[in-house]
Design a protein around this motif. Structure first.
Motif, PDB file in Angstrom:
ATOM      1  N   PHE A 396      50.102 -10.692 -28.268  1.00 31.58           N
ATOM      2  CA  PHE A 396      48.886 -10.787 -29.586  1.00 31.58           C
ATOM      3  C   PHE A 396      49.619 -11.675 -30.369  1.00 31.58           C
ATOM      4  O   PHE A 396      48.610 -12.859 -30.900  1.00 31.58           O
ATOM      5  CB  PHE A 396      48.836  -9.408 -30.318  1.00 31.58           C
ATOM      6  N   CYS A 401      46.694 -13.477 -32.813  1.00 33.81           N
ATOM      7  CA  CYS A 401      45.769 -12.890 -33.179  1.00 33.81           C
ATOM      8  C   CYS A 401      46.192 -11.324 -33.257  1.00 33.81           C
ATOM      9  O   CYS A 401      45.181 -10.824 -33.493  1.00 33.81           O
ATOM     10  CB  CYS A 401      45.334 -12.540 -31.350  1.00 33.81           C
ATOM     11  N   PHE A 402      47.023 -11.522 -33.743  1.00 35.07           N
ATOM     12  CA  PHE A 402      47.591 -10.517 -34.820  1.00 35.07           C
ATOM     13  C   PHE A 402      47.335 -10.137 -36.027  1.00 35.07           C
ATOM     14  O   PHE A 402      47.825 -10.639 -36.261  1.00 35.07           O
ATOM     15  CB  PHE A 402      48.627  -9.601 -33.556  1.00 35.07           C
ATOM     16  N   HIS A 406      44.929  -4.829 -38.072  1.00 32.62           N
ATOM     17  CA  HIS A 406      45.619  -4.434 -36.796  1.00 32.62           C
ATOM     18  C   HIS A 406      47.017  -3.522 -36.849  1.00 32.62           C
ATOM     19  O   HIS A 406      46.987  -2.194 -36.680  1.00 32.62           O
ATOM     20  CB  HIS A 406      46.078  -5.197 -35.872  1.00 32.62           C
ATOM     21  N   LEU A 454      46.547  -0.369 -27.882  1.00 30.48           N
ATOM     22  CA  LEU A 454      46.706  -1.999 -27.738  1.00 30.48           C
ATOM     23  C   LEU A 454      45.641  -2.447 -26.238  1.00 30.48           C
ATOM     24  O   LEU A 454      45.714  -3.830 -27.399  1.00 30.48           O
ATOM     25  CB  LEU A 454      48.455  -2.704 -27.130  1.00 30.48           C
ATOM     26  N   SER A 458      43.027  -5.165 -26.564  1.00 28.58           N
ATOM     27  CA  SER A 458      43.181  -6.867 -25.537  1.00 28.58           C
ATOM     28  C   SER A 458      41.897  -6.935 -24.882  1.00 28.58           C
ATOM     29  O   SER A 458      41.877  -7.945 -24.960  1.00 28.58           O
ATOM     30  CB  SER A 458      44.875  -6.636 -25.723  1.00 28.58           C
ATOM     31  N   LEU A 463      42.188 -11.025 -24.637  1.00 27.33           N
ATOM     32  CA  LEU A 463      42.829 -11.186 -24.805  1.00 27.33           C
ATOM     33  C   LEU A 463      43.981 -12.049 -23.674  1.00 27.33           C
ATOM     34  O   LEU A 463      44.272 -12.961 -23.625  1.00 27.33           O
ATOM     35  CB  LEU A 463      44.595 -10.318 -25.350  1.00 27.33           C
ATOM     36  N   ALA A 691      39.511  -8.407 -34.560  1.00 21.46           N
ATOM     37  CA  ALA A 691      40.620  -9.357 -33.081  1.00 21.46           C
ATOM     38  C   ALA A 691      39.180 -10.666 -32.697  1.00 21.46           C
ATOM     39  O   ALA A 691      39.906 -11.460 -32.251  1.00 21.46           O
ATOM     40  CB  ALA A 691      40.625  -7.798 -32.235  1.00 21.46           C
ATOM     41  N   THR A 695      40.316 -14.573 -31.887  1.00 20.87           N
ATOM     42  CA  THR A 695      40.131 -15.056 -30.247  1.00 20.87           C
ATOM     43  C   THR A 695      39.220 -15.897 -30.494  1.00 20.87           C
ATOM     44  O   THR A 695      39.136 -16.744 -29.995  1.00 20.87           O
ATOM     45  CB  THR A 695      39.636 -13.704 -29.084  1.00 20.87           C
TER      46      THR A 695
END
Length: 932
Positions: A396, A401-402, A406, A454, A458, A463, A691, A695
């Motif tokens: 991530f 992307c985190f 989150h 998680l 994803s 992800l 998220a 992305t």
């Protein structure tokens, strides 16, 4: 047990648009009897009664509404009674059809509108082919009715048995509230499905990008395939490694533009000259090798930033300020540091708690514990899961992307689990509530929950696929040789580090060098022949290269358009997600406001200890405040939903409000849990939205980069092969010149050796022989020098001229003279046949062998010439140019000197070794070239 009466009467002021009077007591009684049978546990009898009514009154809205209601109730029974389960979907579909007919017959009834929306909701939940959009549409239609029918068609339970029931204004508002909540529930279902849809869409778009990328790479490889000739000229390599000076090598890398134009003029390739001049003129203006062309409108740009900005602002659009405001914030560096930390491992919780307690007594809290060496334990299962969690976190973070939501959601989950074993105060005191490393304190089941969190995140945002695609993009980076013009654009030059084997050096893409740039110093022992291999990898088919270049330019724009369609789709998804996030932020704020009412009451109870007010009374008060402002809104709806104690479904009825008033107050804890449950549900969607936003943002950046790459016209991709063609021709000329000099040196060495032998033998035979020998030699030389001129003057054919070979063999002598060999000038084979000389048997054998060798050599050269002629004709070269490209050679390595020297009593090995030592030659260098 007395059955409870259910009344359904029509309003005299709003008759249904049908030929049936639903105010008829007969129809009303029959419908009520059917509803009684349903509630008495006889659904089949209920259906039969309503169907009987419809057989006599097919246009009764009341009967159709009752039939829809009964079918929907039976479908609910299927969830608890197995015998009803096989036909559950069939009952739902029939409920939809009957409610639709009732709405058509009585369009202003809120009751029928609610029946229809409820039936559509049940269908959407149980049929994958149905959607919740139809539910929202039905609710909107009902909410748009300004003057609804006041008759109550709800088939609900009333305390009295009044045969006529009229909807009060408050009951009308309650119907509308039910429709709004049904719409809200449908929206939440749609958003849940939306997350799955967008995940698949992101993956599909990534797949399409890969396909376009592969085609683009294949197109560029086609240009390279034209340049992929593995022929390595040993002669050129020998010259490079053994004879060529460093200055000449550096000079080879520096090409004068005038010389380059002249080279292609001679090759009759005006297209190549045009491309070279285009490159020169463009770089003069842009100071850059690349030119970007907009794939939408064709506008050209010198700078990639201008091109990208043009594409966004003119053709794509940008997010509004409101949408941009909800883009999530990237996590701080401290989160990166914690994931990279070496502390990840299963912690002995008992020992850790004791350690924290000791530290609290001695040094207090803060981050002291985090800096200590933790008490770990050997637990392979926990260790394996912890490593999987860390790997996912690292993935991530690797693509940014985190985000903060989150981290917060993950930390809240970890803390809820840790509080069961470690006092919350101790966790906060030692800052374990602020680091992801606290996951190391969890047991196996709890670690699995963290990993599932998680992993689900994803999967929702795609992800893994995105990370893989980004890695592939890094591998696909196309390196270019460093190539720059000088300041006045009279020269173009490759980087001198190529001489040391660094064919691709750090390259900033600059196209013009400055005279102030430091000269790169290279020692003689640093040069390598890797550049020769690079130089020789390339065909001379300039026409095909230029054709591929033109095709590349034309195709790149169409590929850019394909990428732009993906870019638009990603932007559309980004807008939708941000808009949904804004809606959820508004909704969750309403729930948080209600939660704050409960929290304030808790504080008041603790502070003053007065008689507590129930949450229900406080929320009801808030609902009345909203109603008094004539502002029926979302907050009012959710208060009603919370107080109702369950989700909106088909069992909502008008008695709920009255029943709540008669019941004891709901337990405060249940209300609090319901509010928290709704907040948690919306928060889960919010961090999933975050998220996907991240992305999608990364995917859009990737697509933009691909558009930049595919729409860029890099003049190096065509100029480098053109320069290589020129440089190779130049290097071959130098190697050929060097070979001629070597051949001349070999010939002179042999002549010197032969004359020395002749002198020795002449000294033994007397002076007269030596004088006669000199005269004979002079005569021969004069005769042979005239021969080529005579052939040329008389227009001798190519075939006759080709018979002229530069060869050496023993001269004639008479019987009275001792053996007196000499080297003569080039002779034709015809002259050799006509020469009336007497030779020794060994010399005759040598001459025969030589003639056979010459014939074989001519045969090979003729075959090679025909093959080369076909190739050049195909490439469009002229015959005159082809003739100049062929040099006749005799390889003295293949010549049998053994017989030659044996006739004179000289050992071949000694002679050759002596000559090679003097000239520093290898056997491969002993090639004599016929003069052009």
């Amino acid at each position: 047990m007395r059955s409870k009466k259910r009344n359904a009467t029509a309003s005299p002021s709003h008759p249904p648009p049908s030929d049936v009077d639903d105010r008829s007591l007969i129809i009303t009684k029959e419908v009520n009897d059917a509803i009684d049978e349903l509630y008495n546990g006889h659904p089949t009898e209920a259906l039969n009664l309503v169907k009987s009514t419809l057989s006599r009154h097919p246009n009764s809205a009341l009967a159709h509404g009752a039939l829809s209601f009964i079918h929907l109730k039976i479908s609910h029974l299927a969830t608890i009674i197995d015998s009803y389960r096989p036909k559950m979907l069939e009952h739902i579909k029939r409920s939809v059809d009957s409610s639709k007919r009732a709405v058509q017959l009585c369009q202003d009834s809120l009751s029928f509108r609610f029946f229809h929306a409820s039936a559509l909701m049940a269908l959407a939940k149980n049929d994958a082919n149905a959607g919740f959009e139809a539910v929202i549409e039905a609710c909107d239609t009902g909410l748009a009715i300004q003057y609804p029918t006041v008759i109550d068609y709800s088939f609900e339970i009333y305390k009295d048995n009044n045969p006529e029931s009229w909807l009060t204004q408050s009951q009308i508002e309650l119907h509308r509230k039910k429709l709004r909540l049904l719409k809200l529930e449908s929206k939440y279902f749609i958003d849940t499905k939306f997350l799955e849809i967008i995940k698949n869409e992101i993956q599909e778009l990534q797949g399409r990008k890969e396909e376009i990328e592969e085609r683009a790479i294949a197109l560029r490889e086609n240009l390279k395939k034209v340049l992929n000739d593995e022929t390595v000229a040993t002669r050129v390599k020998d010259y490079w490694n053994n004879k060529m000076s460093m200055e000449l090598k550096k000079d080879l890398l520096r090409i004068r533009i005038k010389s380059l134009k002249l080279h292609f003029d001679k090759k009759k390739s005006p297209e190549a000259v045009a491309v070279v001049m285009q490159a020169v003129e463009y770089v003069k203006a842009a100071k850059n090798w690349k030119l970007w062309t907009c794939c939408c409108c064709g506008e050209r740009f010198f700078d990639v930033k201008w091109s990208a900005e043009h594409l966004k602002s003119v053709h794509l659009g940008t997010l509004s300020n409101e949408l941009q405001s909800v883009e999530p914030k990237i996590v701080s560096d401290s989160v990166h540091d914690s994931v990279k930390s070496r502390k990840w491992g299963p912690v002995d919780v008992v020992a850790a708690v004791k350690m924290m307690e000791d530290l609290s007594r001695k040094e207090g809290g803060d981050e002291v514990f985090l800096k200590q060496k933790w008490p770990y334990c050997i637990d392979r299962e926990r260790d394996a899961i912890i490593n999987k969690i860390r790997e996912l976190l690292d993935q991530f973070l690797s693509i940014r992307c985190f985000v903060q939501s989150h981290v917060q959601a993950l930390m809240d989950s970890i803390m809820e689990m840790l509080k069961k074993r470690i006092p919350e105060q101790l966790l906060k005191e030692h800052c374990l509530n602020r680091t992801l490393l606290s996951a190391c304190f969890l047991d196996i089941s709890e670690l699995n929950r963290v990993f599932e969190f998680l992993d689900d995140l994803s999967n929702i945002c795609g992800l893994h696929g995105l990370c893989k695609s980004l890695v592939n993009d890094e591998v696909r980076g196309e390196p270019y040789e460093k190539l720059v013009f000088n300041e006045d654009f009279s020269f173009v030059e490759f980087d001198k580090r190529m001489l040391s084997g660094q064919l691709v050096v750090p390259n900033d893409g600059a196209a013009v060098t400055s005279s102030a740039v430091d000269e790169i110093e290279l020692n003689d022992d640093e040069h390598k022949d890797a550049i020769v291999d690079w130089l020789l990898k390339g065909g001379t088919n300039i026409g095909e290269q230029l054709k591929q270049w033109k095709n590349l330019i034309e195709t790149c724009r169409s590929q850019g358009k394909e990428f732009f369609k993906i870019y638009e789709a990603e932007f559309h998804w980004m807008q939708n997600i941000c808009e949904k996030k804004i809606e959820y932020l508004r909704d969750i704020k309403e729930f948080q406001n209600l939660e704050s009412i409960c929290v304030e009451e808790d504080k008041r109870r603790e502070e003053f200890g007065n008689e507590p007010l129930s949450y229900e009374s406080l929320l009801s008060k808030r609902e009345r405040q909203i109603k008094n402002t004539n502002d029926e809104n979302f907050e009012s709806d959710i208060i009603w939903k919370i107080l109702a104690g369950h989700h909106v479904d088909n069992e909502i009825n008008l008695e709920i409000k009255r029943l709540i008033d008669e019941m004891a107050h709901p337990v405060d804890n249940e209300i609090k849990l319901e509010i928290k449950r709704m907040i948690d549900e919306m928060a889960a969607k919010l961090y999933k939205f975050d998220a996907i936003i991240r992305t999608t943002t990364i995917a859009m950046q990737q697509t933009a980069n691909k558009i930049d790459a595919v729409t860029a016209c890099d003049y190096r991709s065509i100029l480098v092969p053109l320069l290589k063609s020129f440089m190779r021709a130049r290097l071959e000329d130098l190697a050929n010149k060097d070979a001629k000099e070597k051949n001349k040196a070999v010939e002179e060495a042999f002549l010197s050796e032969f004359e020395l032998d002749d002198k020795k033998k002449t000294d033994k035979g007397g002076g007269n022989a030596r004088q006669g020998k000199r005269k004979s030699k002079d005569k021969k030389r004069k005769k042979d020098k005239r021969r080529p001129k005579e052939l040329k003057a008389t227009g001798g054919s190519e075939e006759k001229q080709e018979n002229v070979e530069q060869i050496s063999f023993p001269a004639a002598h008479d019987g009275n003279d001792p053996t007196n060999p000499e080297i003569v000038a080039p002779l034709t084979t015809d002259e050799l046949e006509q020469e009336e000389l007497k030779l020794t048997p060994e010399e005759e054998k040598e001459q025969t062998m030589l003639e056979e060798h010459l014939e074989y050599q001519r045969q090979i050269e003729n075959e090679a010439k025909q093959k080369r002629l076909a190739e050049l004709n195909k490439a469009g070269s002229s015959k005159g140019n082809m003739e100049k490209m062929f040099l006749r050679r005799i390889n003295f390595d293949d010549f049998h000197w053994k017989y030659f020297y044996q006739a004179r009593g000289v050992k071949l090995d000694e002679k050759l070794c002596k000559i090679q030592q003097e000239l520093h030659l290898t056997p491969n260098n002993l090639n004599l070239t016929r003069p052009s």
